[in-house]
Design an enzyme around this catalytic site. Structure first.
Site, PDB file in Angstrom:
ATOM      1  N   ASN A  79       0.836  -1.205   0.000  1.00  0.00           N
ATOM      2  CA  ASN A  79       0.000   0.000   0.000  1.00  0.00           C
ATOM      3  C   ASN A  79       0.870   1.255   0.000  1.00  0.00           C
ATOM      4  OD1 ASN A  79      -2.620  -1.108   0.012  1.00  0.00           O
ATOM      5  ND2 ASN A  79      -2.435  -1.630   2.167  1.00  0.00           N
ATOM      6  N   CYS A 131      -5.000  -7.320  -3.357  1.00  0.00           N
ATOM      7  CA  CYS A 131      -5.384  -7.019  -1.980  1.00  0.00           C
ATOM      8  C   CYS A 131      -6.109  -8.220  -1.407  1.00  0.00           C
ATOM      9  CB  CYS A 131      -6.288  -5.782  -1.963  1.00  0.00           C
ATOM     10  SG  CYS A 131      -6.720  -5.181  -0.320  1.00  0.00           S
ATOM     11  N   HIS A 132      -6.236  -8.260  -0.096  1.00  0.00           N
ATOM     12  CA  HIS A 132      -6.903  -9.382   0.568  1.00  0.00           C
ATOM     13  C   HIS A 132      -8.417  -9.168   0.699  1.00  0.00           C
ATOM     14  CE1 HIS A 132      -2.731  -9.674   1.945  1.00  0.00           C
ATOM     15  NE2 HIS A 132      -2.892  -8.479   2.456  1.00  0.00           N
ATOM     16  N   HIS A 164      -9.662  -0.904  -1.733  1.00  0.00           N
ATOM     17  CA  HIS A 164     -10.151  -0.534  -0.411  1.00  0.00           C
ATOM     18  C   HIS A 164     -11.499   0.190  -0.468  1.00  0.00           C
ATOM     19  CE1 HIS A 164      -6.286  -0.869   2.235  1.00  0.00           C
ATOM     20  NE2 HIS A 164      -6.547  -1.971   1.554  1.00  0.00           N
TER      21      HIS A 164
END
Length: 440
Positions: free
Chosen positions: A152, A173-174, A205
């Site tokens: 990030n 991303c998770h 996000h």
């Protein structure tokens, strides 16, 4: 033999998951693995743990070698087919501390500060010069490698790599994988998990769960909206910001409430301090996590090793499945971060967006989503503005773009005057020393 290079291998738990996953894949278990970091202690820890997994889970079929320091970086990358990036430039001390403490002097409070806001901007600006070095080396010694970025701020770093280097890059991303599962479990709707069908798109996000249906094709959103409103009205919990998104904007968001609380001007307000309590917002959350992780690392390392009996089961991280899909040609669907170029019609073409992608031996192919609901695109744009200006600052080294990125950050602009924003940026650039010397 496939070569996988892991940049920032001192991120031991994450390196264990990604590379342990690769060792669990029949197509990748015999890979050459290069571990790269600039921290000798953490690099050694990762090498010990991964060698133990290789022995215990993989019958020693992988070849693992560690490379320490910038002088060995090119050799770590040489001949790589895949490069996984998980670096953190400047670490907790001094850089994360600086990104929280100086803004506090100006009255600006943050929760995570790694993706947006003044903390995300500064993290992006000090990381991009390092990624430029990676890109130069990769263009020379592994020009066809796929760069899998996990670091990030995702939108800033991935967007920069995709637009300003010749390195094939996908941002990962998770949060996409666990978005709908988390939501259904929080609302007591676990019976709807199996066979569910979802669509997620937006930006990292702040990807939006655009649709969610059960295995029989029934739309789950009416029940979700009712239950989320009831839960927010009746109890304190850790996902109140995202549940408020559902009420006010109609949709659930991929990343956690502590992250999203600082991505807009709606929740953290000096003028309305009661909102912090109302929405259960954990200010200064990331520094707390860092301190806990640092204090508990030796204990965690020993627990992971388990006296040499460490095992590993393949996780849901995308990296190993992407590598496997490219190597074998067996298609795999992911949620990936790519340059928009029309995937989402009502977001800018040069924005970094998070959309469904299909991966196979041809590489990563982003899918067209169409238009987002106008209110969701508008929310995304407030973040994209900051990302594009931060990328411009890194590409040009012009300080005015840093100021403009901060001035257009939703939370920062809601709290501070333009003069204070400029003063805060200058103080941060000075405090970060050599990490930011190219911008001063």
């Amino acid at each position: 033999m496939v070569k996988i290079t892991f940049m920032g291998a001192g991120s031991t738990v994450f390196a264990r998951n990604v590379l342990g996953d690769c060792m669990c894949s029949p197509a990748l278990c015999g890979s050459e693995i290069a571990l790269y970091d600039i921290d000798p202690k953490r690099l050694s820890d990762s090498e010990i743990i991964l060698n133990a997994i290789n022995r215990n889970v993989n019958e020693g079929r992988a070849s693992i070698k560690a490379y320490l320091g910038e002088e060995n970086r090119k050799e770590a990358l040489r001949g790589a087919s895949f490069v996984v990036n998980a670096i953190q430039v400047g670490g907790y001390d001094p850089c994360t501390i600086t990104d929280f403490e100086i803004p506090k002097k100006y009255g600006l409070r943050q929760t995570i500060a790694d993706s947006l806001g003044i903390g995300g901007i500064m993290r992006g600006l000090r990381t991009i010069p390092v990624l430029e070095g990676f890109a130069r080396d990769m263009e020379e010694v592994c020009p066809d490698a796929l760069f899998l970025n996990y670091t990030n701020p995702m939108g800033i770093l991935t967007g920069y790599m995709q637009r300003y280097t010749n390195v094939q890059t996908i941002g990962l991303c998770h949060s996409v994988q666990v978005c709908s599962k988390t939501l259904l479990e929080e609302l007591g709707m676990e019976d709807k998990l199996e066979g569910r069908v979802e669509t997620i798109a937006g930006i990292n996000h702040m990807g939006w769960l655009l649709s969610l249906h059960d295995k029989d094709g029934n739309d789950l959103y009416p029940e979700i909206r009712r239950k989320a409103a009831e839960k927010n009205a009746s109890e304190k919990h850790n996902d109140m910001v995202r549940f408020e998104y559902i009420k006010r904007f109609g949709y659930y968001c991929t990343e956690s409430s502590e992250h999203n609380a600082e991505y807009n001007p709606l929740f953290i307000k000096a003028k309305y301090p009661d909102l912090i309590e109302k929405y259960n917002i954990p200010l200064d959350e990331y520094p707390r996590r860092c301190i806990e992780q640092i204090e508990k690392w030796e204990e965690e390392k020993n627990n992971i090793l388990n006296d040499g009996k460490i095992t590993h089961e393949r996780s849901k991280e995308y990296a190993s499945y992407i590598i496997e899909a490219v190597v074998t040609g067996q298609p795999y669907k992911i949620g990936g971060n790519v340059v928009n170029k029309g995937c989402i019609e009502n977001l800018p073409a040069d924005a970094c967006v998070e959309v469904p992608c299909l991966v196979d031996s041809s590489g990563v192919a982003p899918c067209r989503v169409g238009r987002l609901p106008v209110q969701l695109a508008a929310m995304n744009m407030t973040n994209i503005n900051v990302q594009l200006l931060a990328i411009e600052a890194a590409a040009t080294r012009k300080k005015e773009y840093i100021y403009q990125a901060a001035m257009l950050d939703p939370h920062t602009a809601a709290e501070l005057s333009m003069d204070d924003i400029v003063g805060m940026c200058d103080e941060l650039l000075e405090a970060h020393g050599d990490y930011m010397k190219m911008y001063r």
